[in-house]
Design a protein around this motif. Structure first.
Motif, PDB file in Angstrom:
ATOM      1  N   PHE A   1      81.887 128.693  -2.909  1.00  0.00           N
ATOM      2  CA  PHE A   1      80.635 128.681  -3.657  1.00  0.00           C
ATOM      3  C   PHE A   1      80.517 129.978  -4.439  1.00  0.00           C
ATOM      4  N   SER A   2      79.926 129.881  -5.617  1.00  0.00           N
ATOM      5  CA  SER A   2      79.634 131.091  -6.391  1.00  0.00           C
ATOM      6  C   SER A   2      78.410 130.829  -7.253  1.00  0.00           C
ATOM      7  N   CYS A   3      77.714 131.885  -7.619  1.00  0.00           N
ATOM      8  CA  CYS A   3      76.596 131.779  -8.549  1.00  0.00           C
ATOM      9  C   CYS A   3      76.483 133.072  -9.347  1.00  0.00           C
ATOM     10  N   GLU A   4      75.873 132.959 -10.539  1.00  0.00           N
ATOM     11  CA  GLU A   4      75.765 134.103 -11.437  1.00  0.00           C
ATOM     12  C   GLU A   4      74.343 134.218 -11.969  1.00  0.00           C
ATOM     13  N   ARG A   5      73.812 135.421 -11.904  1.00  0.00           N
ATOM     14  CA  ARG A   5      72.508 135.761 -12.492  1.00  0.00           C
ATOM     15  C   ARG A   5      71.420 134.776 -12.077  1.00  0.00           C
ATOM     16  N   ASP A   6      70.762 134.148 -13.052  1.00  0.00           N
ATOM     17  CA  ASP A   6      69.627 133.265 -12.758  1.00  0.00           C
ATOM     18  C   ASP A   6      70.024 132.040 -11.938  1.00  0.00           C
ATOM     19  N   ASP A   7      71.306 131.662 -12.000  1.00  0.00           N
ATOM     20  CA  ASP A   7      71.756 130.511 -11.213  1.00  0.00           C
ATOM     21  C   ASP A   7      71.716 130.785  -9.708  1.00  0.00           C
ATOM     22  N   CYS A   8      71.545 132.053  -9.317  1.00  0.00           N
ATOM     23  CA  CYS A   8      71.457 132.397  -7.899  1.00  0.00           C
ATOM     24  C   CYS A   8      70.038 132.224  -7.352  1.00  0.00           C
ATOM     25  N   GLY A   9      69.108 131.748  -8.176  1.00  0.00           N
ATOM     26  CA  GLY A   9      67.751 131.490  -7.713  1.00  0.00           C
ATOM     27  C   GLY A   9      66.756 132.526  -8.200  1.00  0.00           C
ATOM     28  N   ASP A  10      65.518 132.391  -7.724  1.00  0.00           N
ATOM     29  CA  ASP A  10      64.494 133.358  -8.106  1.00  0.00           C
ATOM     30  C   ASP A  10      64.711 134.649  -7.313  1.00  0.00           C
ATOM     31  N   LEU A  11      63.856 135.637  -7.569  1.00  0.00           N
ATOM     32  CA  LEU A  11      64.044 136.956  -6.966  1.00  0.00           C
ATOM     33  C   LEU A  11      64.021 136.882  -5.435  1.00  0.00           C
ATOM     34  N   ARG A  12      63.147 136.073  -4.893  1.00  0.00           N
ATOM     35  CA  ARG A  12      63.045 135.952  -3.440  1.00  0.00           C
ATOM     36  C   ARG A  12      64.337 135.372  -2.853  1.00  0.00           C
ATOM     37  N   GLN A  13      64.894 134.365  -3.510  1.00  0.00           N
ATOM     38  CA  GLN A  13      66.122 133.764  -3.014  1.00  0.00           C
ATOM     39  C   GLN A  13      67.321 134.689  -3.201  1.00  0.00           C
ATOM     40  N   VAL A  14      67.351 135.416  -4.312  1.00  0.00           N
ATOM     41  CA  VAL A  14      68.440 136.362  -4.548  1.00  0.00           C
ATOM     42  C   VAL A  14      68.474 137.417  -3.445  1.00  0.00           C
ATOM     43  N   ARG A  15      67.298 137.953  -3.127  1.00  0.00           N
ATOM     44  CA  ARG A  15      67.248 138.972  -2.072  1.00  0.00           C
ATOM     45  C   ARG A  15      67.683 138.397  -0.726  1.00  0.00           C
ATOM     46  N   ALA A  16      67.258 137.172  -0.439  1.00  0.00           N
ATOM     47  CA  ALA A  16      67.642 136.546   0.822  1.00  0.00           C
ATOM     48  C   ALA A  16      69.142 136.279   0.873  1.00  0.00           C
ATOM     49  N   LEU A  17      69.711 135.856  -0.265  1.00  0.00           N
ATOM     50  CA  LEU A  17      71.148 135.587  -0.338  1.00  0.00           C
ATOM     51  C   LEU A  17      71.945 136.860  -0.074  1.00  0.00           C
ATOM     52  N   GLY A  18      71.598 137.924  -0.786  1.00  0.00           N
ATOM     53  CA  GLY A  18      72.311 139.192  -0.602  1.00  0.00           C
ATOM     54  C   GLY A  18      72.141 139.762   0.794  1.00  0.00           C
ATOM     55  N   SER A  19      70.961 139.545   1.403  1.00  0.00           N
ATOM     56  CA  SER A  19      70.687 140.089   2.736  1.00  0.00           C
ATOM     57  C   SER A  19      71.596 139.488   3.795  1.00  0.00           C
ATOM     58  N   LYS A  20      72.092 138.275   3.548  1.00  0.00           N
ATOM     59  CA  LYS A  20      72.979 137.649   4.528  1.00  0.00           C
ATOM     60  C   LYS A  20      74.367 138.290   4.536  1.00  0.00           C
ATOM     61  N   ILE A  21      74.706 139.010   3.479  1.00  0.00           N
ATOM     62  CA  ILE A  21      75.983 139.710   3.408  1.00  0.00           C
ATOM     63  C   ILE A  21      75.827 141.187   3.744  1.00  0.00           C
ATOM     64  N   ALA A  22      74.705 141.792   3.328  1.00  0.00           N
ATOM     65  CA  ALA A  22      74.494 143.228   3.475  1.00  0.00           C
ATOM     66  C   ALA A  22      74.308 143.619   4.933  1.00  0.00           C
ATOM     67  N   ILE A  23      74.758 144.801   5.285  1.00  0.00           N
ATOM     68  CA  ILE A  23      74.590 145.338   6.638  1.00  0.00           C
ATOM     69  C   ILE A  23      73.114 145.643   6.872  1.00  0.00           C
ATOM     70  N   GLY A  24      72.589 145.139   7.979  1.00  0.00           N
ATOM     71  CA  GLY A  24      71.187 145.361   8.281  1.00  0.00           C
ATOM     72  C   GLY A  24      70.243 144.712   7.295  1.00  0.00           C
ATOM     73  N   GLU A  25      70.742 143.722   6.515  1.00  0.00           N
ATOM     74  CA  GLU A  25      69.952 143.015   5.510  1.00  0.00           C
ATOM     75  C   GLU A  25      69.362 143.961   4.470  1.00  0.00           C
ATOM     76  N   ASN A  26      69.967 145.127   4.310  1.00  0.00           N
ATOM     77  CA  ASN A  26      69.487 146.139   3.362  1.00  0.00           C
ATOM     78  C   ASN A  26      70.326 146.083   2.094  1.00  0.00           C
ATOM     79  N   LEU A  27      69.703 145.614   0.977  1.00  0.00           N
ATOM     80  CA  LEU A  27      70.433 145.458  -0.278  1.00  0.00           C
ATOM     81  C   LEU A  27      70.620 146.766  -1.031  1.00  0.00           C
TER      82      LEU A  27
END
Length: 493
Positions: free
Chosen positions: A102-128
């Motif tokens: 799966f991959s997504c780019e810019r706006d295709d990754c969702g709104d700001l709330r979803q983007v932050r949630a998506l990145g938090s699943k990869i980031a250590i301590g959910e800190n982007l």
């Protein structure tokens, strides 16, 4: 194959003159990148997003749950756009034979709330680390004979300052022999040999004799009581969801609690080692729960606190696992309770061992095989089912089940010879107790000879009065345990 991929990546990135400290062997850092965060956890369960929520009202990402050795990095890169960095990663992964999940780019990754949630699943301590602008994300995998490698990347930033959150999950074999249950402590042998953990003698001396620590752990707190009451939680899922009043076993016995801490190993890995060790030692699992089945965060924290020697697990209630095991012995059941939780890259273990002192009379009466095993392994076995009139040596009728068990054992094991030893508590004159214990031992020998046809030459009666107590004579429970008949294996004469 995975090793060739690692070499491919190393060759591509090493031409840029990059230092490789702390990088994953598969993927090195971009040019000029600085390591902001770094985490390594052995044998972790990781949820890799492989899609977007069905609608913008939820944050329920489709995930692929993978288990393996997890390595995560947060890199900061200056002078490069998030697009340029994302395309470089994607190109290199594709060239190395990775399949894009799966991959997504810019706006295709969702709104700001979803983007932050998506990145938090990869980031250590959910800190982007402020990297949610101009986002790019990809999830990829590569299969080989050694297993499947999974990679998750979230790239974001602006004004020439980009942060990459990178997660790599390597295939990892189950390592389930790192905890040792030493059943010789219970005077019984383990059904399956368990590999000896790499633990120093000094560390082992501070563990419970029955249960070794997970290698690499340190003791944060420890508590021991010779005789204590303890409410051991054994709640089921439905009970957990009702509140914090757990169903409990109210136990009494010798109590030992440990609070261990460990870096770089998942709570899953530790839990599965405890589970495997208890299974190998033939413990009955009375209750266990995993992750969400242990309740919400407040319930998991409260559950762990009831086992902890500090009555508090602090931050170590995340990714929880809990189990309770029981093993029967002639001297009484032994219970082990373990709560495992983690916070960031640290895992904590709350461990309790309760050795109850109630003799299992019925067990002795109906199981000559266990009686023989106790004699073979410990050289002696206490029999509490033989009863006498107060201050008398007359064997009471209710002693028959225990005598039947001993008689059957001696009949089946025709070469077995025994000392039959009488014991008393410490009330009354010592001389009286010595004579009484000897008379009771002789009465038991006489019953075995008369009622079961045992050759008297195979048995030798002796009395030691109060000289070999098994419990504290200051309490009624202790005195009751000290009034016993003990069988001791003799060498063949």
């Amino acid at each position: 194959m995975v090793r060739l991929i690692a070499l491919t990546f190393l060759c591509v990135w090493s031409t840029l003159g990059i230092a490789r400290e702390a990088d994953h062997p598969l993927i090195s850092r971009p040019t000029g990148a600085t390591v902001l965060t770094h985490q390594q956890i052995a044998y972790e369960r990781f949820e890799l997003p492989v899609g977007l929520p069905e609608n913008q009202l939820t944050l329920d990402f489709p995930v692929k749950t993978v288990i393996g050795d997890l390595t995560r990095h947060g890199y900061q890169v200056r002078g490069m756009s998030s697009l340029a960095l994302y395309e470089t990663y994607r190109s290199q992964l594709s060239e190395a034979g990775f399949e894009m999940l799966f991959s997504c780019e810019r706006d295709d990754c969702g709104d700001l709330r979803q983007v932050r949630a998506l990145g938090s699943k990869i980031a250590i301590g959910e800190n982007l680390l402020g990297s949610w602008r101009q986002p790019y994300y990809l999830a990829a995998m590569h299969e080989s004979e050694q297993g499947t490698v999974h990679v998750g990347l979230f790239v974001g930033g602006q004004d020439g300052e980009v942060v990459v959150h990178q997660a790599v999950v390597d295939p990892a074999p189950e390592r389930l022999s790192l905890i040792k249950i030493d059943t010789a402590y219970l005077r019984e042998e383990a059904a399956t040999p368990v590999a000896e953990p790499q633990i120093t003698e000094a560390e082992r001396a501070r563990d419970h004799p029955l249960v070794s620590r997970y290698p690499g752990t340190r003791i944060r707190d420890r508590r021991h009581r010779d005789y204590e009451t303890f409410p051991l939680p054994i709640s089921g899922e439905s009970r957990l969801n009702m509140g914090l009043n757990f169903e409990r076993l109210d136990l009494v016995g010798e109590l030992t609690q440990h609070f261990y801490e460990l870096n770089g190993v998942s709570s899953l890995q530790v839990y599965e080692n405890y589970r495997a060790a208890l299974d190998a030692a033939e413990f009955e699992i009375l209750f266990e729960c995993k992750l969400d089945n242990c309740g919400n965060s407040a319930q998991a924290r409260a559950l762990g606190a009831q086992v902890s020697p500090t009555n508090n697990v602090y931050n170590y209630y995340r990714k929880p696992y809990y189990l309770v095991g029981k093993r029967r012995t002639l001297s009484g059941p032994a219970y082990v309770g373990v709560f495992v939780g983690s916070y960031k890259d640290t895992t904590a273990i709350q461990q309790v061992v309760i050795e109850t002192r109630e003799a299992e009379v019925d067990l002795v009466a109906v199981n000559p095989d266990l009686l023989l095993q106790e004699l073979e392994e410990a050289g002696r076995a206490s029999i509490y089912g033989i009863q006498f009139d107060t201050n008398q040596a007359t064997v009471r009728d209710e002693s028959k089940p225990a005598l039947d068990s001993v008689g059957k054992l001696l009949t089946e094991q025709s070469e077995l010879q025994l000392y039959v030893v009488g014991h008393t508590d410490d009330t009354g004159p010592v001389e009286h107790n010595l004579k009484l214990s000897t008379a009771r031992a002789e009465a038991v020998v006489q019953r075995l000879v008369t009622d079961y046809g045992i050759d008297a030459k195979r048995l030798h009666a002796a009395g030691v009065g109060p000289y070999a107590p098994t419990a504290n004579n200051a309490t009624e429970d202790g005195r009751e345990q000290n009034r016993r008949v003990e069988l001791v294996k003799r060498l063949v004469q």
